[in-house]
Design a protein around this motif. Structure first.
Motif, PDB file in Angstrom:
ATOM      1  N   ALA A  88       2.707 -65.016 -20.800  1.00 27.44           N
ATOM      2  CA  ALA A  88       2.582 -65.300 -19.372  1.00 27.44           C
ATOM      3  C   ALA A  88       1.262 -64.784 -18.838  1.00 27.44           C
ATOM      4  O   ALA A  88       0.588 -65.437 -18.060  1.00 27.44           O
ATOM      5  N   GLY A  89       0.886 -63.604 -19.273  1.00 20.17           N
ATOM      6  CA  GLY A  89      -0.311 -63.010 -18.717  1.00 20.17           C
ATOM      7  C   GLY A  89      -1.576 -63.660 -19.238  1.00 20.17           C
ATOM      8  O   GLY A  89      -2.531 -63.849 -18.509  1.00 20.17           O
ATOM      9  N   TYR A  90      -1.590 -63.978 -20.510  1.00 22.08           N
ATOM     10  CA  TYR A  90      -2.843 -64.469 -21.066  1.00 22.08           C
ATOM     11  C   TYR A  90      -3.027 -65.959 -20.854  1.00 22.08           C
ATOM     12  O   TYR A  90      -4.067 -66.412 -20.412  1.00 22.08           O
ATOM     13  N   TYR A  91      -2.012 -66.722 -21.202  1.00 19.50           N
ATOM     14  CA  TYR A  91      -2.134 -68.171 -21.070  1.00 19.50           C
ATOM     15  C   TYR A  91      -1.693 -68.652 -19.716  1.00 19.50           C
ATOM     16  O   TYR A  91      -1.576 -69.845 -19.488  1.00 19.50           O
ATOM     17  N   LEU A 144      -2.769 -59.627 -16.860  1.00 24.43           N
ATOM     18  CA  LEU A 144      -3.416 -60.315 -15.757  1.00 24.43           C
ATOM     19  C   LEU A 144      -4.614 -59.529 -15.255  1.00 24.43           C
ATOM     20  O   LEU A 144      -5.662 -60.093 -14.959  1.00 24.43           O
ATOM     21  N   SER A 145      -4.437 -58.200 -15.160  1.00 28.57           N
ATOM     22  CA  SER A 145      -5.566 -57.442 -14.631  1.00 28.57           C
ATOM     23  C   SER A 145      -6.652 -57.279 -15.682  1.00 28.57           C
ATOM     24  O   SER A 145      -7.833 -57.340 -15.387  1.00 28.57           O
ATOM     25  N   HIS A 181      -8.112 -55.979 -28.281  1.00 28.11           N
ATOM     26  CA  HIS A 181      -8.697 -55.411 -27.071  1.00 28.11           C
ATOM     27  C   HIS A 181      -7.698 -55.170 -25.952  1.00 28.11           C
ATOM     28  O   HIS A 181      -7.705 -54.147 -25.317  1.00 28.11           O
ATOM     29  N   MET A 182      -6.827 -56.142 -25.734  1.00 30.71           N
ATOM     30  CA  MET A 182      -5.980 -56.000 -24.564  1.00 30.71           C
ATOM     31  C   MET A 182      -4.685 -55.242 -24.849  1.00 30.71           C
ATOM     32  O   MET A 182      -4.219 -54.483 -24.016  1.00 30.71           O
TER      33      MET A 182
END
Lengths: 319, 324, 385
Positions: C143-146, C269-270, C294-295
């Motif tokens: 959800a956050g990345y795509y 998201l951030s 990284h994330m």
């Protein structure tokens, strides 16, 4: 503003629809038959089983059953499989029983958490803060029924007061002050139990919110203007810290249908939780699904109210 | 140099911050004087302790972990460091006011501008609601805000950065203080707005004959408004004097480095000057003169002995015996 | 005025610096400061060791401590009581010569049962939370990345065609089934090539529009799950399914992934907007690598915290389920089991409730304290200068 309400309601209705489908599927896909029509059960003759199936459309495909179920729900005709009473009236009756428990519990939670949390934040690190923290952790870690039993034993031994059930058996003709006191005694411990967990969690949250706000620049400005500490804490800091809690207020709504199963079992309190539990045991699908549906409606209504409250309270958000 | 006693005199102020295994010596023996009607600038890079020394004057240092370890601040003849909080409340906002760097976060987002300015007044004076309203409107008018009556009902997020800073200044001026402390008030603003705010402060000062303690790292601003300048480095004053002395005749290597780093039309085409190295961490300061690791005039004594201030001209002092 | 700047290297010009610490050491030191959290960690380790020791000491054919040995003549004995050796066969005698924590209503050694139960309770907690975390990270990351990437109408259509083809095939209409299946696959491939293509493509424009984004889809799923009161849901599913320890673990796990999803999504998201991601993309680093190397490490922190608290909650939930009769079935012993079995004898044999109750209390308390300490240590806002 109105477009927001409109969009929100549409979204929530769609979610509600999906919830209804999912809960329906969960119930019906589980293995096993409702006990009423269990062919293995010697009590049921094959004719009875067949009649039952026809009556409740159990031989038809799932999506047809789905339509029948919700039609019955919305027209109020839905009946319990166990005793053929109307589901809605059963729920209503139990709801009235659970209501005082819920009201007292919620009142206790919300009126006690804020002073404790605020004081802990203002005097951070002091004795008050540390003991409050310790108690909070203690209360959220103790298994519910364990704590319940300890309290019951304590109260019964110390006060010699009966605490099980909603009222003492055979008190019917006593004068009303005695009746009233009796009710209060019976109400006290269950609501206290229900409230303690809530107080522990809520007061920690209040504390952390206050701490975060107290570190903000505008609190420093307020102090630099020469405002006395009371005004700095209770006018400037608190007003900002309370914002998220106003929205949480809306989320109390789902608690109406909650009713802790465990507390009601221990105290033999005939409430919503017990009813749902018995329904699960008896595989009384109409009751389970109705309770589920009502609960989902309350959750969605609660979030909707929260959104509205947030709009009203935070001047930065205007649509 | 002025001979009457100063309005505010900070004497050998020391403020330390206590961490779990180190002590951050943010202000390490700072002295400065501000006379009535004077504009004094406290100049230095980030981390040199200028904000901390200003906050001490109002008793706004967060008390764990910070602590005022030594020194006095004499305001109108009294040592205000010795006052309790109730007495300080009477001084804050009324005799000494402060303007902060970030106007958006320094204003409470849930109260209107009118509320917040009005509060600054009603805390210190008994005043009726209509008179209060009029005062607020007048203050905003003085600040050059268009349609002040409307602005009073606005919330901070509805104003621009420059307007918010005007509101902060209005709040600070509301009770006609004797001293305003301005902590980098224009750093967060655009350059054009910066000029307007500076002019505003100047005109206010002339009208009300207030003193201003202006804290900044921008030498350009200093040259425009200051009467006296104090240059800070690593919690110490390294040079002080009036504007002409410091800008025209800087002695301390740090001051000279700062001045040389200013871009100048005459130096067009040449490499920009820079002072090599970085500002020391206040918890791990070097022995002796704190600037010695970066100084090009360093001698042996600099590494072990912290020099005292040396008088040069009238009112011009510096902390570097090597350059004198 | 000024001479040419010196050309010495900066290290020599800087004065003494703060000692360099790796991030891990710094956070560990922060954690250490919190005394309560340290105590929590220590007791948690003790619990862990006890559980492992317990499983070793009580399993197998002839275990050191036998939790299943029924001795009806020795029932309901208080702690520290001596066995009546005349009535017992040799192998029935308790290992240490006394009943350390007494016996229950079937004469079983409570100490041995507690040892066995430790491991089971721990397992229930870890597996349930493990499931929740895996699902949560997957959903939240997606959800956050795509997030903005959408599922388009043509893709939905393709999937529907494809599925209906399979169903018809299974129902016996082989030709129709294969036909639909083929059309579905074909249109799916077509939709993939239609990504980003301008008009003039075989797939009409209105089908290529985005129906809804991944983000919306996953968040709606979270909302739906949140509409069910969690304990009820668990109770319902556990009551309807055959009783088994695996069912309980899976159900608790599958009903508590929502929190993790939210955290991970928020972090992604951030983080996605931050410069280091843009920098990595500009260097040509692939998407997967960005996510994992990284994330993810940044997003782990809140997940870790909520996991520790989740384990505590899972243990309490299991105890609650046992109380209502839906807990882990015999022969497994869990602390929740022992506690709820004991409720029948609360006045005659209070130790049967107190010992597991206090044990659960201490362990859950430790998890909570540990989790809170972890939260404070990992919180960048609270980091000292």
């Amino acid at each position: 503003m109105f477009s927001f309400i409109g969009r929100s309601m549409v979204q929530k209705t769609i979610t509600l629809f999906f919830v209804s489908v999912v809960s329906f599927l969960i119930i019906h896909l589980a293995p096993g038959e409702p006990s009423q029509i269990d062919p293995m059960n010697p009590k049921f003759t094959p004719e009875m089983v067949e009649r039952f199936q026809k009556e409740f459309h159990l031989d038809e495909p799932l999506y047809v059953q789905y339509v029948y179920f919700y039609r019955d729900l919305f027209t109020g005709k839905i009946v319990s499989w166990k005793d053929n009473q109307s589901v809605l009236s059963k729920i209503w009756e139990r709801f009235l029983n659970s209501l005082p428990l819920f009201i007292v519990g919620t009142l206790l939670t919300w009126t006690l958490s804020f002073p404790v949390g605020i004081r802990s934040a203002i005097h951070r690190g002091g004795i008050y803060d540390r003991s409050a923290t310790f108690f909070s952790y203690f209360l959220i870690s103790i298994p519910g029924f364990f704590f319940a039993y300890i309290l019951i034993i304590l109260v019964v031994r110390v006060f010699h007061v009966p605490v099980i059930g909603m009222e003492t058996f055979g008190m019917g003709d006593a004068p009303w002050p005695n009746l009233f006191m009796d009710r209060i005694w019976h109400l006290l411990i269950p609501s206290l139990l229900g409230a303690t967990g809530g107080i522990a969690v809520l007061s920690r949250y209040v504390r952390s919110q206050m701490l975060e706000v107290e570190g903000q620049d505008y609190v420093r400005t307020a102090r630099a203007k020469g405002l006395p500490p009371d005004q700095v804490h209770y006018k400037h800091a608190l007003r900002n810290a309370l914002l998220p809690f106003v929205t949480m207020f809306g989320l109390i709504l789902p608690g109406l249908i909650g009713g802790s199963v465990i507390i009601e079992s221990i105290f033999s309190w005939p409430g919503m939780g017990r009813m749902a539990y018995e329904a699960i045991l008896a595989r009384d699908y109409p009751i389970i699904l109705t309770v589920n549906f009502v609960s989902a409606v309350l959750v969605l209504a609660g979030t909707f109210i929260s959104d509205l409250l947030y709009l009203a309270v935070d001047p930065r958000i205007r649509l | 140099m002025r001979t009457e006693s100063p309005l505010l005199s900070t004497q050998d102020l020391k403020v330390y911050f206590y961490g779990r295994d180190k002590i951050s010596r943010a202000v390490d023996g700072v002295s400065y004087n501000i006379h009535a009607g004077e504009t004094v600038c406290l100049v230095g890079e980030s981390g040199c302790g200028k904000t901390v020394s200003a906050l001490s004057a109002l008793g706004l240092i967060p008390s764990p972990p910070g602590k005022i370890v030594g020194g006095r601040i004499i305001f109108k003849g009294k040592d205000i460091l010795a006052l309790d909080d109730a007495a300080m409340q009477k001084i804050r906002g009324k005799q000494i006011s402060m303007i902060f760097q970030e106007p958006l976060t320094s204003l409470n987002p849930v109260f209107t501008i009118g509320d917040q300015i009005g509060e600054a007044i009603s805390t210190h004076e008994m005043i009726g609601p209509d008179a209060l309203d009029n005062r607020c409107v007048q203050l905003l008018k003085d600040m050059g805000m268009p349609s002040p009556e409307q602005r009073l009902k606005d919330y901070p997020h509805q104003l621009s950065g420059g307007q918010r800073q005007r509101v902060m200044i209005a709040m600070a001026l509301a009770c006609n203080p004797d001293l305003i402390i301005a902590d980098e008030p224009t750093t967060a603003l655009d350059v054009t707005v910066q000029a307007q705010i500076l002019n505003l402060l100047k005109s206010v000062q002339e009208r009300a004959s207030m003193s201003i303690l202006y804290i900044t790292h921008d030498l350009g601003v200093v040259s425009g408004i200051a009467d006296r300048v104090y240059v800070m480095y690593a919690g110490l004053i390294v040079e002080e004097g009036n504007t002409r002395q410091v800008f025209g005749n800087a002695v301390h290597p740090y001051t000279r480095g700062l001045l040389a780093s200013l871009p100048d039309r005459e130096k067009r085409g040449q490499r920009l000057h820079n002072i090599p190295g970085t500002v020391p961490n206040p918890a791990y300061k070097p022995e002796g003169c704190p600037f010695h690791p970066r100084c090009s005039h360093v001698v042996k004594e600099c590494k072990s002995v912290l020099p005292d201030m040396i008088d040069l001209d009238e009112g011009h002092r510096t902390r570097c015996p090597v350059m004198v | 005025m000024m001479e040419e700047p010196l050309t010495e290297t900066p290290e020599i010009l800087d004065g003494p610096q703060a000692p360099k610490q790796s991030r891990f050491v710094e956070r560990f030191q922060l954690f250490n400061q919190n005394r309560l959290a340290l105590v929590g960690l220590v007791i948690f380790l003790a619990f862990f060791i006890t559980a492992v020791a317990g499983v070793v000491l009580t399993s197998g054919h002839d275990p050191v401590f036998n939790p299943a040995q029924v001795r009806l003549q020795e029932k309901l004995l208080p702690p520290f009581s001596r066995p009546n050796l005349e009535t017992l066969k040799a192998h029935e005698a308790p290992t240490l010569g006394i009943y350390l924590l007494g016996t229950d209503d079937l004469g079983r050694d409570v100490f041995a049962r507690m040892l066995q139960g430790a491991w089971v309770s721990l397992t229930v907690g870890f597996v349930a939370v493990g499931i929740a975390v895996i699902v949560g990270i997957f959903m939240g990351g997606l959800a956050g990345y795509y997030g903005q990437g959408g599922i388009c109408y043509d893709q939905i259509l393709s999937v529907l065609l494809f599925l209906s083809g399979v169903i018809f095939f299974l129902l016996g209409w082989v030709k129709l089934g294969c036909g639909l299946f083929g059309v579905g696959i074909f249109s799916f491939i077509l939709s993939l090539t239609a990504r980003g293509a301008k008009s003039n493509h075989f797939m009409p424009g209105w089908l290529r529009k985005t129906a809804f984004s991944f983000d919306t889809l996953i968040m709606r799923m979270v909302d739906i799950m949140l509409c069910f009161p969690s304990f009820f849901l668990i109770l319902t599913v556990v009551a309807l399914l055959p009783a088994s320890i695996y069912n309980i673990m899976i159900v608790i796990g599958l009903t508590s992934w929502m929190g993790t999803t939210r955290f991970v999504r928020a972090e992604f998201l951030s983080l996605r907007e931050q410069d280091f991601v843009s920098a990595a993309k500009a260097l040509g680093v692939g998407n997967f690598r960005i996510i994992f190397r990284h994330m993810m490490p940044n997003a782990i922190a809140p997940v870790l915290v909520s996991s520790t608290i989740g384990i505590a909650t899972a243990i309490l939930t299991e105890a609650g389920l046992s109380f209502l009769g839906f807990g882990v079935p015999p022969p497994y012993a869990t602390w929740g089991n022992i506690l709820s079995d004991g409720k029948r004898f609360i006045f005659d044999a209070p130790w049967l409730t107190f010992i597991p109750g206090v044990a659960i209390l201490i362990v859950v308390l430790c998890f909570n304290l540990f989790g809170e300490g972890l939260k404070d240590a990992l919180n960048p806002k609270l980091r000292q200068e």
